[in-house]
Structure formats: structure tokens, C-alpha cells
Design a protein around this motif. Structure first.
Motif, PDB file in Angstrom:
ATOM      1  N   ARG A   1      49.711  70.925  75.207  1.00  0.00           N
ATOM      2  CA  ARG A   1      48.825  71.825  75.948  1.00  0.00           C
ATOM      3  C   ARG A   1      49.469  73.206  76.034  1.00  0.00           C
ATOM      4  O   ARG A   1      50.690  73.332  75.983  1.00  0.00           O
ATOM      5  N   VAL A   2      48.638  74.227  76.184  1.00  0.00           N
ATOM      6  CA  VAL A   2      49.104  75.615  76.191  1.00  0.00           C
ATOM      7  C   VAL A   2      48.860  76.225  77.568  1.00  0.00           C
ATOM      8  O   VAL A   2      47.768  76.094  78.137  1.00  0.00           O
ATOM      9  N   TYR A   3      49.890  76.921  78.080  1.00  0.00           N
ATOM     10  CA  TYR A   3      49.786  77.618  79.354  1.00  0.00           C
ATOM     11  C   TYR A   3      50.269  79.060  79.190  1.00  0.00           C
ATOM     12  O   TYR A   3      51.274  79.311  78.511  1.00  0.00           O
ATOM     13  N   HIS A   4      49.537  79.981  79.814  1.00  0.00           N
ATOM     14  CA  HIS A   4      50.039  81.345  79.912  1.00  0.00           C
ATOM     15  C   HIS A   4      51.107  81.366  80.986  1.00  0.00           C
ATOM     16  O   HIS A   4      50.916  80.835  82.080  1.00  0.00           O
ATOM     17  N   TRP A   5      52.232  81.996  80.684  1.00  0.00           N
ATOM     18  CA  TRP A   5      53.416  81.929  81.549  1.00  0.00           C
ATOM     19  C   TRP A   5      53.658  83.296  82.174  1.00  0.00           C
ATOM     20  O   TRP A   5      53.823  84.295  81.481  1.00  0.00           O
ATOM     21  N   THR A   6      53.655  83.322  83.505  1.00  0.00           N
ATOM     22  CA  THR A   6      53.975  84.534  84.239  1.00  0.00           C
ATOM     23  C   THR A   6      54.973  84.203  85.331  1.00  0.00           C
ATOM     24  O   THR A   6      55.229  83.025  85.637  1.00  0.00           O
ATOM     25  N   GLN A   7      55.538  85.238  85.917  1.00  0.00           N
ATOM     26  CA  GLN A   7      56.462  85.085  87.046  1.00  0.00           C
ATOM     27  C   GLN A   7      55.996  86.045  88.138  1.00  0.00           C
ATOM     28  O   GLN A   7      55.958  87.256  87.943  1.00  0.00           O
TER      29      GLN A   7
ATOM     30  N   GLU B   1      58.509  83.225  91.449  1.00  0.00           N
ATOM     31  CA  GLU B   1      58.119  81.865  91.086  1.00  0.00           C
ATOM     32  C   GLU B   1      57.565  81.823  89.668  1.00  0.00           C
ATOM     33  O   GLU B   1      56.925  82.774  89.205  1.00  0.00           O
ATOM     34  N   GLU B   2      57.810  80.695  88.999  1.00  0.00           N
ATOM     35  CA  GLU B   2      57.225  80.452  87.687  1.00  0.00           C
ATOM     36  C   GLU B   2      55.784  80.004  87.873  1.00  0.00           C
ATOM     37  O   GLU B   2      55.495  79.139  88.703  1.00  0.00           O
ATOM     38  N   LYS B   3      54.850  80.573  87.109  1.00  0.00           N
ATOM     39  CA  LYS B   3      53.455  80.173  87.197  1.00  0.00           C
ATOM     40  C   LYS B   3      52.886  79.956  85.806  1.00  0.00           C
ATOM     41  O   LYS B   3      53.120  80.747  84.900  1.00  0.00           O
ATOM     42  N   LEU B   4      52.128  78.870  85.697  1.00  0.00           N
ATOM     43  CA  LEU B   4      51.470  78.521  84.443  1.00  0.00           C
ATOM     44  C   LEU B   4      49.976  78.428  84.681  1.00  0.00           C
ATOM     45  O   LEU B   4      49.527  77.791  85.635  1.00  0.00           O
TER      46      LEU B   4
ATOM     47  N   GLU C   1      56.020  92.286  75.833  1.00  0.00           N
ATOM     48  CA  GLU C   1      55.926  90.943  75.274  1.00  0.00           C
ATOM     49  C   GLU C   1      55.107  90.032  76.189  1.00  0.00           C
ATOM     50  O   GLU C   1      55.229  90.083  77.411  1.00  0.00           O
ATOM     51  N   ASP C   2      54.281  89.188  75.587  1.00  0.00           N
ATOM     52  CA  ASP C   2      53.513  88.196  76.326  1.00  0.00           C
ATOM     53  C   ASP C   2      54.208  86.842  76.192  1.00  0.00           C
ATOM     54  O   ASP C   2      54.919  86.600  75.207  1.00  0.00           O
ATOM     55  N   ALA C   3      53.994  85.967  77.178  1.00  0.00           N
ATOM     56  CA  ALA C   3      54.722  84.700  77.189  1.00  0.00           C
ATOM     57  C   ALA C   3      53.790  83.526  77.460  1.00  0.00           C
ATOM     58  O   ALA C   3      52.858  83.613  78.264  1.00  0.00           O
ATOM     59  N   TYR C   4      54.077  82.431  76.773  1.00  0.00           N
ATOM     60  CA  TYR C   4      53.335  81.181  76.935  1.00  0.00           C
ATOM     61  C   TYR C   4      54.336  80.035  77.007  1.00  0.00           C
ATOM     62  O   TYR C   4      55.512  80.179  76.671  1.00  0.00           O
ATOM     63  N   ARG C   5      53.836  78.889  77.446  1.00  0.00           N
ATOM     64  CA  ARG C   5      54.606  77.646  77.401  1.00  0.00           C
ATOM     65  C   ARG C   5      53.763  76.560  76.744  1.00  0.00           C
ATOM     66  O   ARG C   5      52.580  76.404  77.064  1.00  0.00           O
TER      67      ARG C   5
ATOM     68  N   GLY D   1      58.871  92.958  83.383  1.00  0.00           N
ATOM     69  CA  GLY D   1      58.087  93.344  84.548  1.00  0.00           C
ATOM     70  C   GLY D   1      58.225  92.418  85.733  1.00  0.00           C
ATOM     71  O   GLY D   1      57.612  92.658  86.775  1.00  0.00           O
ATOM     72  N   ALA D   2      59.034  91.375  85.608  1.00  0.00           N
ATOM     73  CA  ALA D   2      59.173  90.382  86.677  1.00  0.00           C
ATOM     74  C   ALA D   2      60.526  90.504  87.366  1.00  0.00           C
ATOM     75  O   ALA D   2      61.486  91.057  86.814  1.00  0.00           O
ATOM     76  N   THR D   3      60.582  89.958  88.572  1.00  0.00           N
ATOM     77  CA  THR D   3      61.828  89.842  89.321  1.00  0.00           C
ATOM     78  C   THR D   3      61.983  88.388  89.752  1.00  0.00           C
ATOM     79  O   THR D   3      61.073  87.814  90.353  1.00  0.00           O
TER      80      THR D   3
END
Length: 251
Positions: free
Chosen positions: A64-70, A74-77, A116-120, A211-213
């Protein structure tokens, strides 16, 4: 949304319950994934990774594919169709392997300030009938990061700001990324002004996306960091150092 581990892990929630470890056979899985991360250039529409079965029984898995942000440290999918995988469900016979294609849908990040964009990729082994065998079955979960570089950029890179903040008797490490690419932090240690080294983590410590902390509570007492010193770590595989001092967190 769903939280995700930053390392491959084995689900063993019931392994030690009731002393089962000592009394039951273990049915080990042979599912392996390579490589452990992917990076797609802006001009690249697809890439792939291999799932292999080194065990002696068939493996069933789903991808499965998730868009990954912080956000907020916190880690969010979030489930996403920014990437597609083929096939999403599979069976691998003992000794065989299967190529999983990872396909970018739509344009890469672009425009002023694009990063850069990130996924998991969440790769989960599915439990199968153990054919009457007694014992516990390992069920593996892999979390594979996939990074998509922005258009018009030859290479992305992180720009990190480090700080140590006192919270009671303990310390929180805060790392902000002002760059265009992710930072993978590993082999983290602290060297005080007397030259003494405190090893915080030997392997993968965590990621900071552009862009994250991110904030991580450290197990070591605050007294270990009094007087400041130097953080040492491998950032995306390259050794790096950063002078830091201990500050009380503002309320």
C-alpha cells in the motif's frame, strides 16, 4: 491517518505471552525487500524493488502507498494515489522473487520553493494457513521510504538546525530541516567539551523531511549535556557534526 515505524519491524505482540516463546515452535517468514529506499528523479516515471522469499513456504503480501509528512513533530501517513504499485497483492513461492513496480502518477513537485516529496510503501505479509503446523507465525511489516525530487533540480539536500532543550530532568533533541531534501539521521552521538562521547543511537535514528521539525526525547539525563558540546551523526550516509548547547524550553 496512520503512524508508521521508521525501521523494518517484526510484529511479535503475542510472542512472549504466557511463556509461549519457550514452549512453541516458531514459523519464520522468509520475506525480504530490496532496496530499502527509493529515490525518483523528476524525469523518472517509475522504479522498482524486489520482494523475495528465502523461506520454505509460500509468502502472501500486499503493498500500500501512503503520502508521508511530518507535522508537529509527528510522523503522518495519508493513503495516496500519488504513486501506484504493481502488483499490489502477490504470492511468492519458496526461493522465488517478485519485482514491484513503483509508478509516479502526475507531475513531480515544481514551481518556486518546490522541495522533495515523500511517500512510504507499507509492505505487509499476510498470514496464511500453516497447514496444521503448531506454533506462532511471524508476520513481517516493511516500511520503505520513496522520495520524489522536484523538477529542475539536479539534487536535493537537507539544511539542518540542531538544538537541545531541557524538559525537567531530561533532554529533547530538536532538528529542523530548511533544505530541499530529506535527512536520514543514523549513528547519533554527543561529545561533551571534555571530549567524552555519549552514544545515543547506533543505527537509524530517524528522518527529517524538508520543511519539517522533529523532536525526540533522549534517554540520557540532562546532566550529560550540561555545558554543551557537539552532536555527531551520519546524515544520508555522510559523517556530520554540529555544535549544540543545552537550553531550557520556553513555555
Amino acid at each position: 491517518m496512520r503512524r508508521i515505524p521508521l525501521l523494518r519491524r517484526v510484529w511479535l505482540a503475542a510472542l512472549f505471552a504466557g511463556g509461549l516463546l519457550a514452549n512453541s515452535a516458531l514459523l519464520a517468514s522468509g520475506l525480504q525487500v530490496a532496496p530499502v529506499s527509493l529515490s525518483l528523479l523528476a524525469t523518472q516515471n517509475a522504479d522498482g524493488l524486489w520482494l523475495s522469499n528465502t523461506g520454505d513456504t509460500p509468502v502472501h503480501a500486499q503493498v500500500r502507498v501512503y503520502h508521508w509528512t511530518q507535522e508537529g513533530g509527528e510522523e503522518k501517513l495519508t493513503p495516496s494515489r500519488g504513486l501506484l504499485t504493481s502488483p499490489p497483492m502477490l504470492e511468492i513461492k519458496p526461493g522465488d522473487k517478485q519485482l514491484i513496480r513503483v509508478i509516479r502518477v502526475g507531475a513531480p513537485p515544481n514551481g518556486d520553493g518546490a522541495v522533495e516529496d515523500a511517500y512510504r510503501l507499507a509492505i505487509d505479509e499476510l498470514p496464511i494457513d500453516a497447514q496444521g503446523k503448531k506454533g506462532l507465525q511471524f508476520v513481517l511489516h516493511y516500511s520503505v521510504p520513496v522520495f520524489v525530487q522536484p523538477a529542475g533540480m539536479v539534487a536535493t539536500s537537507p539544511t539542518l538546525d540542531w538544538s537541545l532543550q531541557r524538559e525537567g530532568k531530561h533532554v529533547v533533541l530538536q532538528v529542523a530541516n530548511r533544505g530541499t531534501g530529506h535527512a536520514q539521521i543514523a549513528g547519533l552521538g554527543f561529545v561533551n567539551r571534555a571530549g567524552q562521547r555519549i552514544q545515543i543511537n547506533d543505527g537509524l535514528f530517524g528522518y527529517v523531511l524538508p520543511g519539517a521539525t522533529m523532536r525526540w526525547p533522549l534517554k540520557q539525563p540532562a546532566t550529560d549535556f550540561t555545558g554543551g558540546g557537539t552532536m555527531e551523526a551520519r546524515i544520508n550516509g555522510a559523517q556530520a557534526t554540529q555544535a549544540v548547547s543545552l537550553a531550557d524550553r520556553a513555555h
